[in-house]
Design an enzyme around this catalytic site. Structure first.
Site, mmCIF file in Angstrom:
data_model
loop_
_atom_site.group_PDB
_atom_site.id
_atom_site.type_symbol
_atom_site.label_atom_id
_atom_site.label_comp_id
_atom_site.label_asym_id
_atom_site.label_seq_id
_atom_site.Cartn_x
_atom_site.Cartn_y
_atom_site.Cartn_z
ATOM 1 N N ARG A 234 -4.913 -10.569 5.640
ATOM 2 C CA ARG A 234 -4.940 -10.346 7.080
ATOM 3 C C ARG A 234 -3.736 -11.037 7.693
ATOM 4 O O ARG A 234 -3.298 -12.088 7.219
ATOM 5 C CB ARG A 234 -6.230 -10.902 7.710
ATOM 6 C CG ARG A 234 -7.459 -10.031 7.471
ATOM 7 C CD ARG A 234 -7.367 -8.739 8.253
ATOM 8 N NE ARG A 234 -8.540 -7.893 8.086
ATOM 9 C CZ ARG A 234 -8.633 -6.889 7.230
ATOM 10 N NH1 ARG A 234 -7.612 -6.633 6.422
ATOM 11 N NH2 ARG A 234 -9.713 -6.158 7.157
ATOM 12 N N GLU A 263 -1.251 -6.698 14.968
ATOM 13 C CA GLU A 263 -1.101 -5.264 14.676
ATOM 14 C C GLU A 263 -1.502 -4.405 15.879
ATOM 15 O O GLU A 263 -2.469 -4.724 16.560
ATOM 16 C CB GLU A 263 -1.959 -4.887 13.465
ATOM 17 C CG GLU A 263 -1.495 -5.539 12.181
ATOM 18 C CD GLU A 263 -2.316 -5.084 10.974
ATOM 19 O OE1 GLU A 263 -3.032 -4.061 11.071
ATOM 20 O OE2 GLU A 263 -2.243 -5.751 9.955
ATOM 21 N N HIS A 281 0.080 -1.353 7.022
ATOM 22 C CA HIS A 281 -1.317 -1.577 6.625
ATOM 23 C C HIS A 281 -1.829 -0.423 5.750
ATOM 24 O O HIS A 281 -2.802 0.267 6.085
ATOM 25 C CB HIS A 281 -2.215 -1.744 7.847
ATOM 26 C CG HIS A 281 -3.454 -2.553 7.555
ATOM 27 N ND1 HIS A 281 -3.920 -3.533 8.385
ATOM 28 C CD2 HIS A 281 -4.308 -2.530 6.498
ATOM 29 C CE1 HIS A 281 -5.022 -4.072 7.870
ATOM 30 N NE2 HIS A 281 -5.271 -3.475 6.724
#
Length: 315
Positions: A234, A263, A281
């Site tokens: 993450r 993000e 991602h």
């Protein structure tokens, strides 16, 4: 039963959901206010990363109509699970099914960063490649080096297996408990021990308060000057500013990132770096994996609707 699916998912799974529930399909991440409204309007929600089911969202919703959040994704740090539990809302996730796909992306980043593949592709696409040169775009050898895995869960073990069996690497890992990954992997006592020894550092820990900024300036400063850093966990696990600084100064050789602190925002300083491979991602982004994730999320909701305890319950 009214079900909100916050983002489009695999069509076969969506068809199953529509055959069973009154489905509303969203198109964009839910803000905190939108998440709160959804909690009062739907019996079940199938959310994913970016949907802001914060403590404030639950507080604003009061006594929610929603009884289950069947999350699409193994990570659920966008959901305050304690607030959900206090509100009587079950939260589930989708472990296991994305392990191999995410480990593969980790290795995509390792190899791309080590062999400067991003730089090379940009050079060719820009029409600036002048042909083979004995000293051009020299990268870092991978085979036989030391692989350091931060977080030896399912994904970490899959990364380690690829490194050991595929590239003959010595594997070390930092984890709260000892793990048997089915290969010669040595546990180190501290994060610093791992950062000092590893040629390649891959972070696979879950998100959350315990791991936020785990990789800080001190951790990065302990890496070898020729080290490669990869994050497939993450974004908030890494101090992004400290990483950018280390890359700009050449304190480490390179990095590969699939996740970011805010993000989808990626800092301009990070985008400007030639020694950093950036992916949007893609960890679980295969047709097979994303369908399996959607199926598991829906199966958890179906189990709950039928009065059974979902297998992947996390709160």
């Amino acid at each position: 039963m009214k079900l909100l699916i916050t983002r489009p998912i695999a069509q076969p799974v969506l068809d199953q959901a529509r055959a069973r529930f009154d489905v509303t399909l969203g198109e964009a991440p839910l803000s905190e206010e939108e998440a709160s409204s959804a909690l009062t309007a739907y019996d079940a929600i199938l959310p994913t990363l970016g949907d802001a089911f914060t403590a404030a969202a639950f507080d604003r919703a009061g006594t929610p109509r929603t009884r289950i959040l069947g999350n699409f994704g193994v990570g659920y740090n966008h959901i305050d699970v304690a607030a959900a539990a206090a509100a009587g809302v079950v939260v589930t996730n989708t472990p296991d099914v994305l392990t191999d796909a995410t480990a593969d992306i980790g290795w995509t980043l390792i190899l791309a960063a080590a062999r400067r593949a991003g730089e090379g592709e940009r050079l060719v696409r820009a029409g600036q490649w002048g042909g083979f040169g004995p000293q051009s775009l020299l990268g870092t050898h991978v085979t036989g080096k030391v692989l350091g895995v931060v977080g030896m869960g399912r994904i970490g073990q899959a990364v380690a297996r690829r490194g050991h069996h595929g590239f003959g690497m010595d594997v070390i890992y930092f984890n709260r408990s000892e793990k048997d990954a089915g290969l010669p992997a040595r546990q180190v006592d501290t994060l610093r021990d791992l950062m000092v020894q590893a040629d390649f550092v891959v972070v696979t820990v879950p998100g959350g308060a315990r791991t936020t900024k785990l990789i800080d300036a001190d951790a990065l400063a302990a890496m070898k000057p020729g080290g490669i850093f990869v994050n497939i966990s993450r974004g908030e696990v890494v101090d992004e500013v400290a990483l950018i600084d280390a890359l700009e100064r050449g304190a480490i050789a390179g990095a590969g990132l699939d996740v970011y602190e805010a993000e989808p925002h990626v800092p301009e300083r990070l985008r400007a770096l030639e020694n950093c491979v950036l992916l949007p991602h893609l960890g679980s982004a295969t047709v097979e994996t994303r369908q399996a994730m959607g199926q598991m999320a829906l199966d958890n909701i179906i189990s709950f609707a039928e009065g059974r305890d979902p297998r992947q319950r996390v709160n």
